[in-house]
Structures are given as C-alpha cells and as structure tokens.
Design a protein around this motif. Structure first.
Motif, PDB file in Angstrom:
ATOM      1  N   TRP A 200     -12.683   0.806 -26.704  1.00 18.14           N
ATOM      2  CA  TRP A 200     -11.703   1.838 -27.053  1.00 18.14           C
ATOM      3  C   TRP A 200     -11.697   2.953 -26.018  1.00 18.14           C
TER       4      TRP A 200
ATOM      5  N   ALA B 101      -8.556   4.051 -23.826  1.00 23.14           N
ATOM      6  CA  ALA B 101      -8.023   5.416 -23.927  1.00 23.14           C
ATOM      7  C   ALA B 101      -8.026   6.102 -22.562  1.00 23.14           C
TER       8      ALA B 101
ATOM      9  N   LEU C 160     -12.847  11.003 -29.259  1.00 19.55           N
ATOM     10  CA  LEU C 160     -13.539  10.049 -30.135  1.00 19.55           C
ATOM     11  C   LEU C 160     -14.746  10.716 -30.814  1.00 19.55           C
TER      12      LEU C 160
ATOM     13  N   LEU D 134     -13.680  12.475 -33.924  1.00 22.52           N
ATOM     14  CA  LEU D 134     -13.411  11.601 -35.072  1.00 22.52           C
ATOM     15  C   LEU D 134     -14.688  11.020 -35.663  1.00 22.52           C
TER      16      LEU D 134
ATOM     17  N   VAL E 224     -10.592   4.776 -38.452  1.00 18.19           N
ATOM     18  CA  VAL E 224     -10.911   5.591 -37.276  1.00 18.19           C
ATOM     19  C   VAL E 224     -10.068   5.134 -36.087  1.00 18.19           C
TER      20      VAL E 224
ATOM     21  N   ARG F 250      -6.570   6.532 -36.274  1.00 11.00           N
ATOM     22  CA  ARG F 250      -6.536   7.976 -35.977  1.00 11.00           C
ATOM     23  C   ARG F 250      -6.788   8.220 -34.490  1.00 11.00           C
ATOM     24  N   TYR F 251      -7.666   7.399 -33.915  1.00 10.31           N
ATOM     25  CA  TYR F 251      -7.958   7.573 -32.487  1.00 10.31           C
ATOM     26  C   TYR F 251      -6.711   7.237 -31.650  1.00 10.31           C
TER      27      TYR F 251
ATOM     28  N   SER G  76      -4.347  10.092 -31.820  1.00  6.61           N
ATOM     29  CA  SER G  76      -4.696  11.300 -31.059  1.00  6.61           C
ATOM     30  C   SER G  76      -4.585  11.040 -29.558  1.00  6.61           C
TER      31      SER G  76
ATOM     32  N   THR H 237      -8.657  18.742 -31.118  1.00  2.21           N
ATOM     33  CA  THR H 237      -9.965  18.834 -31.788  1.00  2.21           C
ATOM     34  C   THR H 237     -10.057  20.093 -32.644  1.00  2.21           C
TER      35      THR H 237
END
Ligand SMILES: C[S@@+](CC[C@H](N)C(=O)[O-])C[C@H]1O[C@@H](n2cnc3c(N)ncnc32)[C@H](O)[C@@H]1O
Length: 297
Positions: free
Chosen positions: A24, A28, A47, A50, A70, A73-74, A77, A91
């Motif tokens: 991930w 990202a 990350l 979260l 998660v 949501r990641y 974001s 954040t």
C-alpha cells in the motif's frame, strides 16, 4: 502501538493479491509522486494516522495486510492528497516548535519558517522573566503557544479576526495545558486597546492578491494569506497601530515575505521605530523584522 486491522485483506488498487502495508505504501507513494515532493513521507504519515501508529510501526508491520475498512479510508485520503489537500488538513495536526497542534481548514497550517520568529522573540525577551506578549493573527495559536511553552510566567494575549481560528487556538492551548493565554477577537491592534506590551509578534497575511503562488495554497483560508493588491496592507496597519500598545523599549516583531524586508524596514523607520533590524533565515532570506518603540530612532 497496536498491529493494523488484518481482515479481510484488500489489494492496493493496481494489485492482484491482497495488499500488505508495504504494498500500500509503494502504491500510495507512486500515486503522489507527481504532486508531492515528499510523496513517500506523505504516504507514510497518512497511513500512520489511520493505523494510529508511528512510522516505525509501518516497518514492523510491513508484511501485514490492511483490513478492507482501513484500505478504503487510506485510498480515499491518498486521493484527496493527490488532488492537492495538505497532509496537515488530512491528519488534522501539525507539529510546531515540538508542540502537537490540531489544525483545521479554518487556520493556516503553521510553517517551520515561523519558528524563526519564535526563536527571535525568545532572544528578545531573554532578560524579561514575566513579559507581556501579544500575538496578532494567532491562527492555530502557533506563535503564542510556542512562546507560552517557553515562558511560563509570561502573560500572552492572542488575537484573530476569525472566531473559528480563535476556537482552534483556544482548544490547542487547553490540550497542551498552557494556561497563561487570553484569546481575543478583533481587527489587528483593536483588541489590545489601552494595554501595553513588551513584545507584539505577528505573522500576518502578506501575499498580494492575484499572486500565482496562491493556487498552491487554495485549501488554506484566503484571509490568512492575502493582504491587498501589494500584500502589505496588514503589515502597514500593524506597523502604524502597534506603537499605542508597546511599552517604552517594547518591540514589534513581524514575519514577512522574503522580498518585503526593505519595505517593512522602511515602514518602521518612517513611523519612528528605533533599532530596526531584519534577520535572514537559514536559507539566507529576509523573513523577519523587528523595531523598538519609544527609543531615539
Ligand atoms: C498568516 S496567518 C498566521 C497564523 C499563525 N500566526 C501562524 O503563524 O501560523 C494570519 C492570521 O491573521 C488573521 N487575520 C487576518 N486579518 C486579520 C485582521 N484584520 N485582524 C486580526 N487577524 C487577522 C488570519 O485569520 C490568520 O489567522
């Protein structure tokens, strides 16, 4: 720290297999490369937020899969970051002077540059154990709270025109247990009327309306950034009005744009401040100017 949620695992958008933390993060960082100079760091910080862990946790749990909740949501974001939203708004926090400040889109995200002003303010007040200080346009409270954390006996008045900003600053003060602050709403020097201070500090808006750099700052409150057609409106007002609220020998310490040093020195000298001085930051840029009131110019 606690391990990330594990089940059910979900793949990063481009992957076939369930994605682990490391996958991930690589996805990202790649997604942010085009839009951020700190793509990998942004990916890690988002990350961490979260997973409620620090960056060491990401190394420890590099092979663990993210839960679906998660992961979703990641991905959301990272997309907001890709569209330009600052990490601090995603954040909800930003470190300033080693203080963990909560920030919202109602306040400017405190910049490391402003720590230079705090350092200078502390030097200026080094002989004064219980100074009276004002921070005009306090935003998140960054300057006032940093000074309060270093000067427990100081009395500090923090002002802002924005009621939302003052709420944020007040909340930060409560969270940090800093009690010697007073928060007042109003236009520059108006909330200080009738009082005199050893130091008035401010990082006011100083960008000219129409400046092309504003596009990159579009998530931050416009009122915190711009000050008239030449960017000097707020600086002019403060330089002009501050003398009524300075003790003899008291200082007005201002942050300004790198190209505004000469102009701010000129404004201060014209108004009758003495010992006007601009200092350069670590990048060699003129970012802060002080003038003392009530001494021979
Ligand atoms: C550049 S931001 C600085 C925020 C904070 N001091 C910092 O350094 O992170 C400028 C602040 O000035 C406030 N402000 C703008 N116009 C004002 C005015 N007329 N009177 C008082 N505050 C004002 C804005 O709301 C904003 O919080």
């Amino acid at each position: 720290m606690h391990p990330p949620e594990l089940n059910p695992p979900v793949a990063p958008p481009q992957g076939d297999a369930p994605g682990c933390v490391a996958d991930w993060l690589s996805w990202a960082a790649g997604a942010l490369r085009e839009v951020s100079d700190s793509a990998r760091l942004d990916a890690e910080v988002l990350l961490c937020e979260l997973l409620d862990c620090n960056r060491a946790g990401l190394v420890v749990w590099a092979e663990q899969s993210l839960s679906a909740a998660v992961a979703l949501r990641y991905a959301a974001s990272i997309e907001r970051r890709r569209l330009g939203e600052p990490v601090a708004y995603l954040t909800g926090r930003r470190e300033f002077w080693s203080l963990d400040l909560l920030v919202s889109p109602a306040v400017l995200i405190p910049r490391p540059d402003t720590e230079f002003l705090v350092e200078w303010a502390l030097q200026q007040l080094s002989d004064c154990s219980a100074p009276q200080i004002a921070d005009l346009g306090t935003g998140s409270g960054a300057i006032a709270l940093a000074l309060a954390s270093e000067k427990p006996a100081a009395r500090i008045v923090a002002t802002d025109f924005s009621a939302e900003a003052l709420d944020q600053a007040r909340y930060n003060a409560e969270r940090l247990g800093l009690k010697q602050l007073e928060f007042r709403r109003g236009d520059w020097l108006v909330p200080l009327a009738g009082e005199r201070f050893d130091l008035i500090a401010s990082n006011p808006p100083y960008i000219a309306e129409g400046d092309p750099h504003l596009a990159a700052l579009r998530f931050e409150p416009r009122r915190a950034l711009t000050a008239g057609a030449d960017g000097l409106e707020a600086l002019r007002r403060i330089v002009d009005e501050a003398p009524a609220c300075l003790k003899p020998g008291g200082g007005l310490l201002l942050e300004h744009g790198a190209a505004q040093g000469d102009l701010v020195r000129g404004l201060m000298r014209e108004r009758g401040y003495a010992q006007v001085e601009t200092r350069r930051d670590l990048n060699g840029l003129e970012r802060c100017t002080i003038g003392l009131w009530g001494l021979d110019p």
